[in-house]
Each structure stands twice: as C-alpha cells, then as structure tokens.
Motif scaffolding. Structure first.
Motif, PDB file in Angstrom:
ATOM      1  N   ASN A  53       0.838  -1.191   0.000  1.00 28.24           N
ATOM      2  CA  ASN A  53       0.000   0.000   0.000  1.00 28.24           C
ATOM      3  C   ASN A  53       0.879   1.250   0.000  1.00 28.24           C
ATOM      4  N   ALA A  90     -11.501  -4.542   8.987  1.00 31.53           N
ATOM      5  CA  ALA A  90     -11.583  -3.650   7.828  1.00 31.53           C
ATOM      6  C   ALA A  90     -10.637  -2.463   7.936  1.00 31.53           C
ATOM      7  N   GLY A  91      -9.838  -2.411   8.968  1.00 39.08           N
ATOM      8  CA  GLY A  91      -8.899  -1.312   9.146  1.00 39.08           C
ATOM      9  C   GLY A  91      -7.496  -1.685   8.705  1.00 39.08           C
ATOM     10  N   ASN A  94      -5.885  -3.463   5.338  1.00 37.00           N
ATOM     11  CA  ASN A  94      -7.062  -3.941   4.601  1.00 37.00           C
ATOM     12  C   ASN A  94      -7.943  -2.797   4.100  1.00 37.00           C
ATOM     13  N   LYS A  95      -7.816  -1.630   4.710  1.00 37.72           N
ATOM     14  CA  LYS A  95      -8.638  -0.490   4.317  1.00 37.72           C
ATOM     15  C   LYS A  95      -8.395  -0.135   2.851  1.00 37.72           C
ATOM     16  N   LYS A  96      -7.120  -0.104   2.445  1.00 37.53           N
ATOM     17  CA  LYS A  96      -6.813   0.235   1.055  1.00 37.53           C
ATOM     18  C   LYS A  96      -7.172  -0.921   0.107  1.00 37.53           C
ATOM     19  N   ILE A  98      -9.819  -2.845   0.500  1.00 34.18           N
ATOM     20  CA  ILE A  98     -11.260  -2.654   0.301  1.00 34.18           C
ATOM     21  C   ILE A  98     -11.511  -1.471  -0.632  1.00 34.18           C
ATOM     22  N   GLU A  99     -10.692  -0.432  -0.504  1.00 37.62           N
ATOM     23  CA  GLU A  99     -10.830   0.739  -1.359  1.00 37.62           C
ATOM     24  C   GLU A  99     -10.523   0.390  -2.819  1.00 37.62           C
TER      25      GLU A  99
END
Length: 291
Positions: A53, A90-91, A94-96, A98-99
């Motif tokens: 990321n 989801a943080g 993993n946030k990116k 999901i994005e």
C-alpha cells in the motif's frame, strides 16, 4: 473515482511493467523491491507483508499469494484467488484493499512460486469483498464479473482457458527455463526467445502437472521433435533418435541437429529437485519406442 495524482502514478507503474515485466513473467524478490518510477523507488511488494500500500496511492498496488504463507490464500477457481485480510478487520492495511474494490482500480497479483521467486499477474482486480469471512477475491481482469457467483459451464470453460494461457503456462515456462539456466537440454542453445518448456506428461493429460519436474527446456526444433516422437529421452537421461530418422539422408540440420544427438545425455538442472521425473520419462519413452 481515484484521484488524478494516484491514478496517474498507478497508470505509470503498469506502463513500465508492460515493458520490463510482462504479465505472467517470473521475477526475483530483489527486482520487485528495487522497482523505480522516474528514478524514484517504489517497491512493488512489501518487505515483510503480503500487501503493498504505497502512501502515494489511494488503494492497494499489489498482493502476494503464497501457498506456504501464514494465511490460507488459494486459487478457488481458475484465475480467481482468495486473499485473506491481515489482522485488523476492515482497518489497517485492509482499508486500502477494500478501497481498491470500491474504486475498481487495477492491482498486481504476485504468486510466490518458491522463496524469492514470484510470478506477476496483472491487471487483476479486487472483485469481491467478504467482511464477515475476512477475505477478498482477486481476479484476472477478464474474469472479474464471475468472481462472486457460481459460474456457468461456458464461464467455467472460459476461465480455465484464460487462467491456463495467462497464469499457468507462463509460470511453467519461466520456472523450467530458470532451472535449465535458459538453455536447451539437448543442444545447449541459449536464446530464450527460441526456447520452450516441453512437457514430459502432456499438459492435456490428468497427470500433466505444470511442475518443473514435468518439463525440460528445449529449443523449438527439439521440442517439436520430442512431441512428434522423432526424439526421445530415456529415464537415464539419454537422448535417442527415431531409427527411421537415423537412417535418413538429408541436409545439415538433420545430421547435426538431430542425428548427432543420438546417445548423448541431456543437460540437467543443477538442483536435483528440479531434474526430470524418471517415472514420467519412462512412461513418455515407452510412447517413443512404440512408434
């Protein structure tokens, strides 16, 4: 929609990749870590994580799928991989990821074939997010639409064709050529552009696994001769030429390219674990002798 700076950088990464590391190609870890954009370092994989990321991108650039990793990543259908979240729901990282799904941006899937050796597959997409199960589905771009439903027979056939052409065949060729130090096992010819990975057990057979021990690096003339039983390889790694071909009188290609190979030994990979499987060779050689 991805912001202009992020989209521009992502597009530039893929533009460079198409000329330096074509999709399906094999790369070393150091090369992926040393990747640069306009002279600026931008590693394609993370040093210690399976997800990359970069701060300059709004969404994930790449993920690494490894059969021997700490998570249960796996190809659940041809060309579709499950990639487990890192710890943190989801943080975090993993946030990116999901994005990447929300934005629909292309990413790179790196398959870790063995320590420090990866296969690059792109463009891929995060085609489905399962927050409850804690994973995403990463798909070849052509297969993204069938990643989150049970495929029909036509879709399944298409997925198998795409995965074989874009994933398994290039990986097989790349690993076999690496094992044989990019030279024909029969004649030592060294130009990669004219080398193939010849299957011992045909890839169309149930046992035709795309593993190094089921392959030999051959130039195109010897690959064609092997497939058509003009040339055989014994379980003891000796080259045999079809008797009728040995008796034939023709030009220098026949004499020097085939007839003079008779009774020589093939050049073997340095690692014993990558050498041709003798049982496969025995079965294949029985086909040769029957002709």
């Amino acid at each position: 929609m991805e912001s202009a700076p992020s989209a521009t950088l992502r597009a530039r990464v893929f533009e460079i990749l198409t000329t330096t590391l074509p999709t399906g190609a094999i790369a070393d870890r150091d090369d992926l870590l040393g990747f640069k954009v306009e002279g600026v370092s931008l590693p394609l994989i993370d040093y210690s994580r399976g997800i990359r990321n970069p701060a300059a991108l709004e969404a994930t650039l790449s993920v690494v799928s490894s059969a021997d990793g700490p998570y249960s990543d796996e190809q659940i259908r041809p060309g579709i991989w499950r990639y487990d979240f890192r710890a943190g729901g989801a943080g975090g990282d993993n946030k990116k990821l999901i994005e990447a799904h929300r934005l629909g941006v292309p990413i790179i899937l790196f398959r870790k074939l063995k320590p420090k050796v990866y296969q690059a597959i792109y463009p891929a997409r995060v085609a489905h997010v399962d927050l409850d199960a804690g994973h995403v589905l990463v798909s070849l771009e052509e297969l993204a639409d069938i990643a989150d439903h049970a495929p029909s027979a036509v879709e399944r056939h298409w997925a198998e064709y795409v995965a074989k052409r874009r994933v398994h065949q290039p990986a097989f060729r790349g690993m076999v050529l690496r094992a044989y130090e990019t030279q024909c096992t029969v004649c030592r010819f060294k130009h990669a552009e004219l080398l193939d990975a010849a299957h011992i057990t045909a890839d169309s057979a149930d046992a035709g696994d795309a593993v190094v021990t089921n392959g030999m690096a051959m130039c195109k003339i010897h690959h064609a001769a092997y497939d058509r039983n003009f040339l055989g390889v014994t379980p003891d790694y000796e080259i045999k030429i079809n008797a009728s071909l040995l008796a034939e009188v023709d030009g220098p290609m026949l004499k020097h390219g085939l007839q003079e190979m008779h009774d020589l030994r093939i050049q073997l990979p340095a690692r014993r674990s990558e050498q041709p499987n003798r049982e496969r060779l025995a079965l294949r050689y029985s086909e040769f002798t029957a002709c």
